[in-house]
Design a protein around this motif. Sequence first.
Motif, PDB file in Angstrom:
ATOM      1  N   GLY A 122     -92.019  54.073 103.284  1.00  0.00           N
ATOM      2  CA  GLY A 122     -92.555  53.337 104.425  1.00  0.00           C
ATOM      3  C   GLY A 122     -92.968  54.258 105.558  1.00  0.00           C
ATOM      4  N   LEU A 123     -92.171  55.307 105.797  1.00  0.00           N
ATOM      5  CA  LEU A 123     -92.490  56.252 106.865  1.00  0.00           C
ATOM      6  C   LEU A 123     -93.707  57.102 106.525  1.00  0.00           C
ATOM      7  CD1 LEU A 123     -88.910  57.450 107.865  1.00  0.00           C
ATOM      8  CD2 LEU A 123     -90.428  55.944 109.155  1.00  0.00           C
ATOM      9  N   ASP A 124     -94.022  57.216 105.242  1.00  0.00           N
ATOM     10  CA  ASP A 124     -95.204  57.977 104.813  1.00  0.00           C
ATOM     11  C   ASP A 124     -96.484  57.149 104.861  1.00  0.00           C
ATOM     12  OD1 ASP A 124     -93.808  60.296 104.373  1.00  0.00           O
ATOM     13  OD2 ASP A 124     -93.484  59.930 102.239  1.00  0.00           O
ATOM     14  N   ARG A 131     -94.976  51.654 109.273  1.00  0.00           N
ATOM     15  CA  ARG A 131     -93.964  52.673 109.569  1.00  0.00           C
ATOM     16  C   ARG A 131     -92.915  52.107 110.528  1.00  0.00           C
ATOM     17  NH1 ARG A 131     -98.597  55.861 110.187  1.00  0.00           N
ATOM     18  NH2 ARG A 131     -98.251  56.201 112.424  1.00  0.00           N
ATOM     19  N   GLN A 132     -93.400  51.364 111.528  1.00  0.00           N
ATOM     20  CA  GLN A 132     -92.473  50.770 112.486  1.00  0.00           C
ATOM     21  C   GLN A 132     -91.569  49.747 111.803  1.00  0.00           C
ATOM     22  OE1 GLN A 132     -94.272  48.358 115.541  1.00  0.00           O
ATOM     23  NE2 GLN A 132     -92.689  48.877 117.021  1.00  0.00           N
ATOM     24  N   GLN A 133     -92.162  48.916 110.954  1.00  0.00           N
ATOM     25  CA  GLN A 133     -91.401  47.893 110.261  1.00  0.00           C
ATOM     26  C   GLN A 133     -90.379  48.519 109.314  1.00  0.00           C
ATOM     27  OE1 GLN A 133     -91.308  44.797 110.900  1.00  0.00           O
ATOM     28  NE2 GLN A 133     -89.893  44.219 109.277  1.00  0.00           N
ATOM     29  N   GLY A 150     -86.629  63.982 111.640  1.00  0.00           N
ATOM     30  CA  GLY A 150     -87.860  64.549 111.107  1.00  0.00           C
ATOM     31  C   GLY A 150     -89.054  63.645 111.344  1.00  0.00           C
ATOM     32  N   ALA A 151     -88.826  62.331 111.210  1.00  0.00           N
ATOM     33  CA  ALA A 151     -89.914  61.373 111.458  1.00  0.00           C
ATOM     34  C   ALA A 151     -90.291  61.341 112.929  1.00  0.00           C
ATOM     35  CB  ALA A 151     -89.485  59.988 110.976  1.00  0.00           C
TER      36      ALA A 151
END
Length: 345
Positions: A122-124, A131-133, A150-151
Amino acid sequence: MLIGDVARHSGVSPRMLRHYDALGLVRPTGRTVGGYREYSAEDVRRIFHVESLRSLGLSLKQIGRALEDPAFTPAALVSDLIRWTEDRLERERELLERLRAVDASAPAGWQDVLRIVELMQGLDSTSAARRQQAVLARPEGVLPAELLAGAVLAESDPHVVGALRWALARSGGDGVAALAAGVHSEDVDIRRRAVLAIAEMAEAPGAAAVLADALGDPDTTVRRHAALALGRRGVTAAVPTLVGMVVEGFNDVDAAEVLGELSQDPECADRITTALVGELAAPTADSATRIRLTQALVELSGTTGAAVLRQLARDDDRAVALVASAFVTVLDERSERTVTGHEDS
């Protein structure tokens, strides 16, 4: 030399030597009476050449061309190999980070592993909303601090950054330690993100020390964010940067308020007042700058700032004098109300 002897001396298995023969890459120049492959000294040297080129990442087809084609130049191929190797190392570095993130989450079972992998996917995402969700959909305490840090350092969307900082503060891990490396990054954007994130965790152990280091950062934005966070914690080392913010007009209202909080310590109040008065008298201070400095003086505790304001009410710069006069009136009214209140009680 027979194939078994060649294998022992070269470290190349008989099976691979037969494969080289089938490809025409290294063909033994002779055969024994019994039909066994017999390698000459030149054949063995060619085997070592093949193995050397293989160690650089060349395919067997590329090796054959390199050894047979006199017109073949290595420069372009080596450049391609460098690029391919860098790409492979980057993929392996990303894999290593993912594995470390999974390990840091201390998974109790494969379901935990799958949840972390789902979060990383999701972060990618290229979608900021996704990404927020991906962050907000997870319950507190299941997100590893290292992964979130890291994110945070890589994220540019302000809404996603806010969600990541929120999650990092509630992760239960050592978020400050995870972000600290970002404060020393060569990338100024990463340093800014790291300091802003640590500023929101200024009460956490180790945060003050990291922010104090950031006061010496070559980037003014990094220094300013660190100074605001440290000043709110009562760290007087932030005073020069905060005064500079008033002079430069960068978050000068916030900087003045923090200076006011620090001035509750009488010794620090004298230091702040001296710094502000020095800037007021600086030859380079224009009218707008001197007005900001005048506005900062009214935030200070005690009577020192008020005394300077009374002097400024007679300043040669009429704009400065008017602002100072207005503030003197406000301070006098505030003082009168305080006295009246005491008398009534």
